[in-house]
Design an enzyme around this catalytic site. Structure first.
Site, PDB file in Angstrom:
ATOM      1  N   HIS A   1     -27.062  22.142 -42.342  1.00 37.85           N
ATOM      2  CA  HIS A   1     -26.369  21.060 -43.050  1.00 37.85           C
ATOM      3  C   HIS A   1     -26.079  21.544 -44.470  1.00 37.85           C
ATOM      4  O   HIS A   1     -26.929  22.178 -45.106  1.00 37.85           O
ATOM      5  CB  HIS A   1     -27.234  19.800 -43.086  1.00 37.85           C
TER       6      HIS A   1
ATOM      7  N   GLU B   1     -25.976  20.153 -47.350  1.00 39.32           N
ATOM      8  CA  GLU B   1     -26.902  19.718 -48.398  1.00 39.32           C
ATOM      9  C   GLU B   1     -28.180  20.549 -48.369  1.00 39.32           C
ATOM     10  O   GLU B   1     -28.718  20.938 -49.407  1.00 39.32           O
ATOM     11  CB  GLU B   1     -27.247  18.235 -48.244  1.00 39.32           C
TER      12      GLU B   1
ATOM     13  N   CYS C   1     -32.017   8.759 -50.153  1.00 44.59           N
ATOM     14  CA  CYS C   1     -31.266   8.005 -51.161  1.00 44.59           C
ATOM     15  C   CYS C   1     -31.266   6.512 -50.860  1.00 44.59           C
ATOM     16  O   CYS C   1     -31.452   6.075 -49.731  1.00 44.59           O
ATOM     17  CB  CYS C   1     -29.854   8.557 -51.293  1.00 44.59           C
TER      18      CYS C   1
ATOM     19  N   SER D   1     -24.470  13.119 -41.296  1.00 47.92           N
ATOM     20  CA  SER D   1     -25.899  12.975 -41.004  1.00 47.92           C
ATOM     21  C   SER D   1     -26.343  11.524 -41.096  1.00 47.92           C
ATOM     22  O   SER D   1     -27.010  11.006 -40.206  1.00 47.92           O
ATOM     23  CB  SER D   1     -26.720  13.828 -41.981  1.00 47.92           C
ATOM     24  N   ASN D   2     -25.959  10.837 -42.166  1.00 49.57           N
ATOM     25  CA  ASN D   2     -26.459   9.466 -42.331  1.00 49.57           C
ATOM     26  C   ASN D   2     -25.898   8.527 -41.272  1.00 49.57           C
ATOM     27  O   ASN D   2     -26.572   7.587 -40.851  1.00 49.57           O
ATOM     28  CB  ASN D   2     -26.214   8.961 -43.758  1.00 49.57           C
TER      29      ASN D   2
ATOM     30  N   SER E   1     -20.194   7.568 -45.706  1.00 49.04           N
ATOM     31  CA  SER E   1     -18.950   8.290 -45.975  1.00 49.04           C
ATOM     32  C   SER E   1     -17.752   7.691 -45.229  1.00 49.04           C
ATOM     33  O   SER E   1     -16.660   8.264 -45.248  1.00 49.04           O
ATOM     34  CB  SER E   1     -19.116   9.772 -45.598  1.00 49.04           C
TER      35      SER E   1
END
Length: 316
Positions: free
Chosen positions: A129, A131, A199, A228-229, A271
């Protein structure tokens, strides 16, 4: 889904977070100020619609900085970049605007600070990923990735008394808890972040799905496969026993998902723009939904400032 009681329940909050809003704004303002093309390293955020929209406005998405011409304007994506990428961008003389989410930057700052104090790191995240690559790339050594609790046993730290943990910001809170327990069992003196790295927006959207899913017969998450989220939101609903599907666009919603289901839950990853949510609502109405009701939830008011040179203040 033909009964007159058929209802859509909307999770709150859902969709764009402050970091995504800021990242997209940076690309759009750079295009307005400097003109096309603006180069962006990696997808600015993991959403197909957003990326294609910015492409149509003149953004060019690249992975290799060698593909960017000398003197061009370059934007780093919201996921963050390694120190090697920063160094290369500077060496190539690009005009750089950093759209890294400030919450990811916070993790990078913590890594740098604790590294100076002699700590090694265990990072909880998904291999490959962007990040994770960015955070791991803050150091040349002494940072180890774990994806599962089982991975913890193989971490080759040199000094168990000087181990710190960082996490990918968009993980499942529940997944992180399991891995963290394994880390604490092996390294009792482990240093955890003062505030959890996951987050606020990821946490809020997962909490909203935990409220939403038990009230629904099926849950639909709007988000791209690379997000991912968004994937975690689908998993949260699934774990609660509610069938859950993720769609990149309204035309991916399949009628058979709704057969015999009276209440459809709808949410969106951080997103995913609201225009996609509205399109899914229209699609569900076409398939027989009668009403739409938004559940109560956390109101997010956080906003992140733009980098100097793009904002509207005196230093812009």
């Amino acid at each position: 889904m033909t009964d007159t009681a058929a209802e859509i329940l909307l999770a709150e909050p859902r969709g764009f977070c402050a970091g995504v809003d800021r990242a997209i704004d940076i690309v759009e303002k750079a295009l307005a100020k400097f003109g096309a093309p603006i180069y962006v390293r990696h997808e600015i955020v993991h959403n197909t619609f957003v990326v294609n929209d910015l492409k149509s406005k003149g953004a060019i998405f690249i992975e290799d900085l060698a593909d960017v011409p000398p003197g061009a304007t370059l934007v780093f994506s919201a996921h963050g970049v390694s120190q090697a990428v920063r160094t290369e961008a500077k060496a190539r003389g690009f005009s750089v605007f950093d759209a890294t989410c400030p919450l990811v930057t916070k993790v990078h700052v913590e890594v740098a600070k604790l590294h100076r104090e002699g700590y090694e790191f265990i990072m909880i995240g998904h291999k490959a990923h962007p990040e994770v690559e960015g955070t791991m790339g803050q150091l040349s050594e002494g940072i180890y990735l774990v994806e599962t609790a089982a991975d913890v046993a193989g971490v080759p730290v040199k000094n168990p008394a000087k181990v710190a943990v960082v996490t990918q910001t968009t993980l499942s809170v529940d997944d992180t808890r399991e891995v963290m327990a394994a880390i604490q069992a092996r390294f009792p003196q482990v240093r955890q972040p003062k505030q959890q790295d996951i987050c606020y927006a990821t946490q809020n959207r997962q909490d909203a799905v935990k409220v939403l899913a038990p009230q629904c017969d099926v849950v639909i998450v709007v988000g791209s496969p690379t997000s991912s989220n968004s994937n975690r939101l689908r998993e949260v609903a699934d774990r609660l026993g509610t069938p859950a599907y993720m769609v990149d666009s309204a035309d991916e919603v399949r009628p058979e998902w709704l057969e015999g289901r009276q209440r459809v839950g709808l949410t969106a990853g951080a997103s995913a723009p609201d225009v996609l949510v509205q399109a899914v609502i229209d699609r569900l109405r076409a398939l027989g939904a009668i009403s739409v009701r938004q559940l109560p939830g956390v109101t997010e008011s956080i906003r992140f400032p733009l980098p100097k040179g793009l904002g509207s203040g005196p230093n812009a």
